[in-house]
Design an enzyme around this catalytic site. Structure first.
Site, PDB file in Angstrom:
ATOM      1  N   GLY A  38      16.364  69.615  72.773  1.00 13.00           N
ATOM      2  CA  GLY A  38      17.715  70.274  71.609  1.00 13.00           C
ATOM      3  C   GLY A  38      16.621  70.310  70.690  1.00 13.00           C
ATOM      4  O   GLY A  38      16.764  71.105  69.374  1.00 13.00           O
ATOM      5  N   HIS A  39      15.405  69.038  70.362  1.00  5.91           N
ATOM      6  CA  HIS A  39      14.650  69.850  68.673  1.00  5.91           C
ATOM      7  C   HIS A  39      14.219  70.885  69.094  1.00  5.91           C
ATOM      8  O   HIS A  39      13.694  71.256  68.422  1.00  5.91           O
ATOM      9  CB  HIS A  39      13.554  68.424  68.478  1.00  5.91           C
TER      10      HIS A  39
ATOM     11  N   LYS B  39      23.530  72.339  65.816  1.00  6.62           N
ATOM     12  CA  LYS B  39      25.140  72.647  65.709  1.00  6.62           C
ATOM     13  C   LYS B  39      25.900  70.548  66.066  1.00  6.62           C
ATOM     14  O   LYS B  39      26.859  70.656  65.893  1.00  6.62           O
ATOM     15  CB  LYS B  39      25.752  73.264  65.854  1.00  6.62           C
TER      16      LYS B  39
ATOM     17  N   SER C 156      20.560  63.897  72.535  1.00  9.69           N
ATOM     18  CA  SER C 156      21.070  63.457  72.089  1.00  9.69           C
ATOM     19  C   SER C 156      19.530  62.531  71.793  1.00  9.69           C
ATOM     20  O   SER C 156      19.479  62.115  72.836  1.00  9.69           O
ATOM     21  CB  SER C 156      21.728  62.265  71.318  1.00  9.69           C
ATOM     22  N   SER C 157      18.621  61.503  70.689  1.00 14.91           N
ATOM     23  CA  SER C 157      18.036  61.195  71.125  1.00 14.91           C
ATOM     24  C   SER C 157      18.250  59.285  71.332  1.00 14.91           C
ATOM     25  O   SER C 157      17.607  58.619  72.541  1.00 14.91           O
ATOM     26  CB  SER C 157      16.997  60.139  69.490  1.00 14.91           C
TER      27      SER C 157
END
Length: 282
Positions: free
Chosen positions: A36-37, A150, A187-188
């Protein structure tokens, strides 16, 4: 890849690029990097001469001390991952003193009520912490464009409001949610899920998609009631909130109108791990 731990060093690098008329993109992160990052950074690399990525676990946006302590800190593997993406990245990995000076505390912000909805109701002071660190990072990095996912849509709206209110010369771009193959938003925190929790977690996005379909023919209240019933029957996932809100104001919808855009927001606990997600409804 250039790695800076002090804002003075980062400023020297960025100022040198400015002298060459290069544009600067920026992605702020708290580390524990994932695809995602990387999707944000790739977008920035396409649109800017150089990219700055910050890695800083910001203490002031955690309302829960235990959550701060458990947040993964993986700086070495983060740097290795960034190196595979581009050798031209500039990484800013400061200590808290470099951001905050001697006192680690939040400024108080008024975001015209955006901060009081959803996450703001359940995480006291969270958006003061977000506003504080993002404002300071913008002042240090001075990017042309900054990129935010988002998945944290409320945060995105608040940063847009931060820029408007403080007249900061940064363009903010929202990037679509990056999901695993089974639909779970990356997500982390996903790394902390047990095998059973990880297998259960895609139920969140599955329910969001079903809620979107129902929103086409049912009232917002009926959709909310339906979602609450789905999670009430689930053994591993506990619903904290589900709401349908106006994308601009983030106010909970009372009656649908064709002139507004709506989004469904959700927060769910898998054990003590908190997962958030959202979906555009129209």
């Amino acid at each position: 890849m250039i790695i800076c731990h002090k804002k003075e060093d980062l400023r020297r690098v960025v100022d040198g690029l400015r002298l060459k008329n290069q544009t600067i993109g920026f992605v702020p992160t708290m580390g524990a990097l994932h695809d995602g990052h990387l999707s944000l950074i790739r977008k920035g690399l396409e649109e800017n001469s150089r990219m700055v990525v910050s890695i800083f676990v910001n203490p002031t946006q955690f309302d829960n001390t235990s959550d701060l302590e458990k947040y993964p800190r993986t700086i070495e593997s983060d740097l290795e991952l960034l190196q595979t993406l581009s050798k031209d990245l500039i990484v800013y990995a400061p200590a808290a003193d470099d951001i905050y000076g001697g006192t680690v505390s939040s400024e108080r912000f008024d975001f015209d009520g955006l901060e009081d909805q959803m996450e703001g109701r359940f995480r006291k002071g969270h958006f003061d912490g977000v506003g504080t660190v993002v404002k300071r990072l913008f002042e240090i990095v001075q990017p042309d464009t900054a990129y935010f996912g988002k998945k944290d849509f409320q945060q995105l709206r608040i940063i847009q409001e931060l820029i408007r209110k403080h007249q900061l010369s940064v363009e903010v771009k929202g990037v679509e949610i990056f999901r695993d193959k089974d639909g779970l938003a990356l997500s982390s925190r996903n790394e902390r899920l047990s095998k059973a929790q990880r297998e259960a977690a895609p139920f969140i996005y599955k329910t969001l998609k079903a809620a979107k379909n129902r929103f086409g023919t049912e009232s917002a209240n009926k959709v909310i009631e339906w979602v609450e019933k789905q999670f009430a029957q689930h053994d591993l996932l506990k619903l904290e909130y589900f709401t349908i809100a106006d994308e601009a104001s983030l106010q909970t919808v009372q009656r649908k109108t064709k002139t507004k855009s709506y989004r469904a927001f959700i927060a769910v606990f898998a054990g003590d791990i908190r997962l958030i997600d959202n979906i555009a409804l129209n």
